[in-house]
Scaffold this motif. Structure first.
Motif, PDB file in Angstrom:
ATOM      1  N   UNK A  59       0.805  -1.262   0.072  1.00 38.34           N
ATOM      2  CA  UNK A  59       0.018   0.068   0.076  1.00 38.34           C
ATOM      3  C   UNK A  59       0.726   1.372  -0.131  1.00 38.34           C
ATOM      4  N   UNK A  60       2.215   1.158   0.100  1.00 43.77           N
ATOM      5  CA  UNK A  60       3.070   2.339  -0.071  1.00 43.77           C
ATOM      6  C   UNK A  60       3.156   2.942   1.451  1.00 43.77           C
ATOM      7  N   UNK A  72      -5.664  14.047  13.338  1.00 41.36           N
ATOM      8  CA  UNK A  72      -4.171  14.084  13.583  1.00 41.36           C
ATOM      9  C   UNK A  72      -3.070  14.363  12.555  1.00 41.36           C
ATOM     10  N   UNK A  73      -3.946  14.667  11.277  1.00 41.52           N
ATOM     11  CA  UNK A  73      -3.234  15.073   9.933  1.00 41.52           C
ATOM     12  C   UNK A  73      -2.035  14.233   9.657  1.00 41.52           C
ATOM     13  N   UNK A  74      -2.323  12.941   9.561  1.00 44.04           N
ATOM     14  CA  UNK A  74      -1.362  12.068   9.205  1.00 44.04           C
ATOM     15  C   UNK A  74      -0.886  11.992   7.733  1.00 44.04           C
ATOM     16  N   UNK A  75       0.222  11.870   7.375  1.00 50.45           N
ATOM     17  CA  UNK A  75       0.663  11.825   6.024  1.00 50.45           C
ATOM     18  C   UNK A  75       0.381  10.539   5.540  1.00 50.45           C
ATOM     19  N   UNK A 121      -4.209   2.665  -2.299  1.00 52.09           N
ATOM     20  CA  UNK A 121      -3.451   3.215  -3.285  1.00 52.09           C
ATOM     21  C   UNK A 121      -4.402   4.458  -4.025  1.00 52.09           C
ATOM     22  N   UNK A 122      -5.634   3.947  -4.225  1.00 51.70           N
ATOM     23  CA  UNK A 122      -6.299   5.045  -4.949  1.00 51.70           C
ATOM     24  C   UNK A 122      -6.507   6.583  -4.352  1.00 51.70           C
ATOM     25  N   UNK A 123      -6.512   6.332  -2.806  1.00 57.07           N
ATOM     26  CA  UNK A 123      -6.404   7.507  -2.028  1.00 57.07           C
ATOM     27  C   UNK A 123      -5.098   8.217  -2.322  1.00 57.07           C
ATOM     28  N   UNK A 124      -3.922   7.713  -2.384  1.00 55.56           N
ATOM     29  CA  UNK A 124      -2.465   8.092  -2.656  1.00 55.56           C
ATOM     30  C   UNK A 124      -2.799   8.689  -4.101  1.00 55.56           C
ATOM     31  N   UNK A 125      -3.122   7.969  -5.028  1.00 53.31           N
ATOM     32  CA  UNK A 125      -2.931   8.580  -6.358  1.00 53.31           C
ATOM     33  C   UNK A 125      -3.952   9.909  -6.458  1.00 53.31           C
ATOM     34  N   UNK A 126      -5.139  10.151  -5.961  1.00 51.46           N
ATOM     35  CA  UNK A 126      -5.756  11.276  -5.634  1.00 51.46           C
ATOM     36  C   UNK A 126      -5.212  12.319  -4.986  1.00 51.46           C
ATOM     37  N   UNK A 127      -4.475  11.987  -3.819  1.00 49.52           N
ATOM     38  CA  UNK A 127      -3.748  13.093  -3.138  1.00 49.52           C
ATOM     39  C   UNK A 127      -2.577  13.523  -4.085  1.00 49.52           C
ATOM     40  N   UNK A 128      -1.790  12.799  -4.952  1.00 49.13           N
ATOM     41  CA  UNK A 128      -0.954  12.901  -5.716  1.00 49.13           C
ATOM     42  C   UNK A 128      -1.427  14.070  -6.807  1.00 49.13           C
TER      43      UNK A 128
END
Length: 331
Positions: A121-122, A255-258, A314-321
């Motif tokens: 999941x990175x 908590x504004x986690x990365x 992974x989809x959430x990460x892609x949307x953030x990027x």
């Protein structure tokens, strides 16, 4: 550790096959089933040894890297998860044996394959690795406490009486495993040591499958006496995963986690340590096939669930990027 996307599905299929083989053997040839059931105890000792042997104690140095994430993970796993599990099982599982089995399954975080899913999941695998020895130690210490608190009539002995038995059963394979790791450290180069540890890690699902075959072969009659009840086990475990995921999403935002920390928190709170808990429970609660079956059924949902979480993260990460890229272009 799990390193390929197909591995979770392969493990799930392996466990389903183990249940079918054990159940059919016990139902069609009870005498053979009893013989196969005799392999459970030695298989459990092998399983415990493999789990201890594959621990990466050197990862403890990474605790200073992300103390907030570590604290959140430990608080979630050992304070909030017990509350969630107790509420769900109390409301939806009237049968005490099933309730105890699902509780044991839900209460203890994974110390093995969650790291593989975190990697896929990175997520932050360095901090995740540092959690493994801490969480294993905490759950072994807490197991008699939780058993005494939630076990009720299923527990014939007090936690104080159970503890020496657990120590005896786990001290021997754990001691052998630690001695073997010391031997590797003294005699082999780092690359060779890592290959041996990875090979041992790959054997864990196979040993679990052997335990499952033995348990079902020896206890299939009791387990199949009320199949409808086990449908409730699947429902409760599914709801547990949904509730945990929703709360983790809220905690990550609060908590504004990365993203790497969020992925780690999601995986460590979703993956459960069913193999070790199955081993411990067969020792602490002998002749409780319904409890064992509830723990095993949880594993069948867990692997597809973790795979789905991997894709979702992974989809959430892609949307953030993509969002960050668009923001930088318009700035």
């Amino acid at each position: 550790m799990l390193t390929a996307a197909l591995r979770p599905w392969a493990v799930t299929i392996l466990f389903v096959a183990a249940i079918l083989v054990g159940s059919l053997t016990g139902a069609l040839a009870p005498a053979t089933g009893s013989v196969i059931a005799s392999v459970v105890d030695p298989s459990i000792m092998v399983l415990v040894g493999l789990l201890v042997f594959t621990l990466r104690l050197e990862s403890l140095a990474a605790l200073k890297r992300a103390p907030r994430t570590v604290l959140l993970a430990l608080t979630f796993n050992f304070a909030l998860v017990p509350v969630i599990a107790f509420c769900l099982t109390s409301l939806l599982l009237p049968d005490q044996a099933l309730r105890l089995g699902v509780l044991i399954y839900c209460l203890f975080p994974c110390t093995d394959w969650f790291l593989g899913f975190t990697r896929m999941a990175g997520g932050d695998t360095t901090t995740g690795a540092s959690l493994i020895p801490i969480q294993m130690s905490l759950q072994l210490v807490l197991y008699p406490v939780w058993l005494g608190l939630f076990g009720g009539q299923q527990v014939g002995n007090s936690p104080i009486e159970i503890a020496p038995t657990l120590v005896t059963w786990f001290a021997v394979p754990a001691g052998i495993a630690l001695a073997a790791r010391l031997f590797l450290w003294l005699c082999l180069a780092p690359t060779a040591r890592e290959r041996v540890v990875q090979a041992a890690d790959s054997l864990v699902p196979l040993v679990i499958a052997v335990v499952i075959v033995g348990l079902f072969a020896g206890n299939v009659g009791t387990i199949l006496a009320d199949p409808a009840a086990f449908a409730w086990v699947l429902l409760v475990v599914f709801l547990f995963f949904v509730v945990v995921f929703v709360i983790v999403e809220g905690v990550a935002r609060l908590f504004h986690l990365g993203y790497p920390s969020k992925a780690l928190l999601t995986m460590t709170t979703s993956a459960r340590n069913a193999p070790l808990m199955l081993a411990v429970t067969t020792i602490a609660l002998p002749d409780q096939p319904v409890v064992y079956a509830a723990i095993i059924l949880g594993m069948l949902i867990e692997f597809p669930h973790l795979t789905a979480l991997t894709h979702l993260l992974r989809r959430q990460e892609k949307k953030q990027l993509d969002g960050a890229t668009r923001a930088s272009v318009t700035a």
